[in-house]
Design an enzyme around this catalytic site. Sequence first.
Site, PDB file in Angstrom:
ATOM      1  N   GLU A 229       0.881  -1.179   0.000  1.00 17.01           N
ATOM      2  CA  GLU A 229       0.000   0.000   0.000  1.00 17.01           C
ATOM      3  C   GLU A 229       0.907   1.215   0.000  1.00 17.01           C
ATOM      4  O   GLU A 229       1.571   1.499   0.995  1.00 17.01           O
ATOM      5  CB  GLU A 229      -0.932  -0.029   1.222  1.00 17.01           C
ATOM      6  CG  GLU A 229      -2.091   0.949   1.114  1.00 17.01           C
ATOM      7  CD  GLU A 229      -1.748   2.326   1.669  1.00 17.01           C
ATOM      8  OE1 GLU A 229      -1.315   3.187   0.866  1.00 17.01           O
ATOM      9  OE2 GLU A 229      -1.920   2.527   2.872  1.00 17.01           O
ATOM     10  N   CYS A 263      -2.877   8.461   3.479  1.00 20.03           N
ATOM     11  CA  CYS A 263      -2.730   7.934   2.120  1.00 20.03           C
ATOM     12  C   CYS A 263      -4.018   8.106   1.320  1.00 20.03           C
ATOM     13  O   CYS A 263      -3.985   8.435   0.137  1.00 20.03           O
ATOM     14  CB  CYS A 263      -2.351   6.461   2.167  1.00 20.03           C
ATOM     15  SG  CYS A 263      -0.780   6.126   2.988  1.00 20.03           S
TER      16      CYS A 263
END
Length: 472
Positions: A229, A263
Amino acid sequence: MAYKTINPYNNELVKTYPDATAEEIEEALANGHALYKKWRDEPVTSRAATLHKIADLLREHEDELAKIATIDMGKLFNESKGEVELCAIIADYFADNGADLLKPTPINSRNTGDAQVYHQATGVLMMVEPWNFPYYQIMRVFAPNFMVGNPMLLKHASNTPASAAAFEKIVEEAGAPKGTFKNLFASYDQVSDIIADSRVQGVALTGSKRGGQSVAQTAGKYLKKNSMELGGSDAFVVLSDADVDKAVDLAWRVRIYNAGQVCTSDKRFIVADNLYDEFLEKLKDNFSKLVPGDPMDPKTTLAPMNSKRAKEKLQGQIDKAVENGATVYYGNQPIDLPGQFIQPTILTNVEKDNPEFYDEFFGPVAQVFKVHSDQEAIDLANDSELGLGGIVVSSDAQHGKSVAEKIETGMVFVNSFLVSLPELPFGGVKGSGYGRELSNLGLNAFTNEKLIVTAQEPDWNNPAGGLAVFKD
C-alpha cells in the site's frame, strides 16, 4: 537507523531506542516459526478469545495509548483516541468472524470427488509499517493474520517507536503466546535479511513508493508473497449537481484530518465549473478557522506535521509548484509556533507541465481544478500515477455512482468520508500498490489456498478426469 521519539509540537527529544541486534532477530524468527508449527495443529477458534482480550485492553488503555501516539507523531489527541477504538473494532471483528471466513470453500466440480479450498496459514510474516497511523497500520495486518495463524515481526517507522512498543506490550498483556508478535527496531538491511530467511513466508508493507519498490524487489528475489500500500493522490470530484455546502463541509475535513497525512486523504479537488468559485471561497473560509496548537489541547484543530523532515519536504513541494506557475489561493504563510506546523494551503492553476502535477502532497495542501463536464472530471481523476481511494459528491447518488465506477482506483466513496472498517477491503491499483488488507480479502492475503479433492476411489473412466489421461 535511529529510532527516537521527537515531539513534533515542541521539538523535544523524548526518548531514543536501541537498534535491534542479530541475536534479537534470530530469537524472534525462531519463536515465530516454532509458534507457527504449533498453531497449525490448533483450531482457528482457539485464538479468538485472545484477540478479544487485545480489544478490551486497547479500550482500557485508550487515553494512555492515544497520548503515546500523539507525542510520537503529533496528531490531535481525539484523533489518536479514535484510532485506538478503530483498532479495537478490527480486533473484535476478526475474533468474531475469522473462523467462519476461514472455513473451507466448496467447489462444484465435474470430478466425482468432493472438492474444497482450505485457507491455511503459511508462516511468519514481516510487517513494514509507517508512522501516520501507528496502531491502525499494525492492526490491519495483525488481527486477520493472528486468526489465520501467521506469527508476525514488525519494523515500524523510526519516529514512532513508542507506539510500536506499546502495541507489543498490549499483545503480551493479553496472554498471546511467545512468538505471536515481535517489534524489532531493525534497519532496512536487517529487514532484507529477514525477508530472505526461509522461515518468513510473506511481507506486508505500507509506505512510500521507494520503500515499496525496495521491499518488493527483495520479496520477489526470494519468492515471498507480498502486499503493498504505497499512498495516493486521490481525487475528490464535485459534480455539477452537488450541494456545494455539503461538498465543502466534507472536503475540508478530508484534507485536514491527521494534518492531511493520510494515504487515502483526497488531495486533488476536481470541481464542476458552475460550483468552482463558490467551492474555493468556502473551502478557504473553513481553512481560515483552523486553530494550530498543542495537539493534546481539545481546542486545537490543526495539528503539526509528524516531523521536521516532513514539513520541509512539503514546503519544498509548495514552493516548486508555485515557481512553476501554480497560484496560492490561500495559505502558505508561516505559523508562529515552534512545532512542525504548515498553514493549510490551497493551490490552483496546477497545470500538467508543472513538475508537482503528479506528486502526492502529504500534508494540509489542497489542489483545486475546474472542469466542464463529467467526462473531463473522470479523465483528470484518472490522470494520475496513483490509484488508492477517492470521493464523488452529487445530489443524485446514482449519478455519483456512475462516475465512481469509471475512476481507476481501489476504493471510491460517494457522498461519504472515506472510512476504514474491518469488513471493507483496503488497497489500491497502479502506483498505489497491490493486494488488499481487511475484509475477507485481507484475511486470506497470506493464506495457502490449498485444494483438497476427496474421492472414494479412482475413476479412470471419467472423461473430465484431467490427469486420468495419463493412466497406463
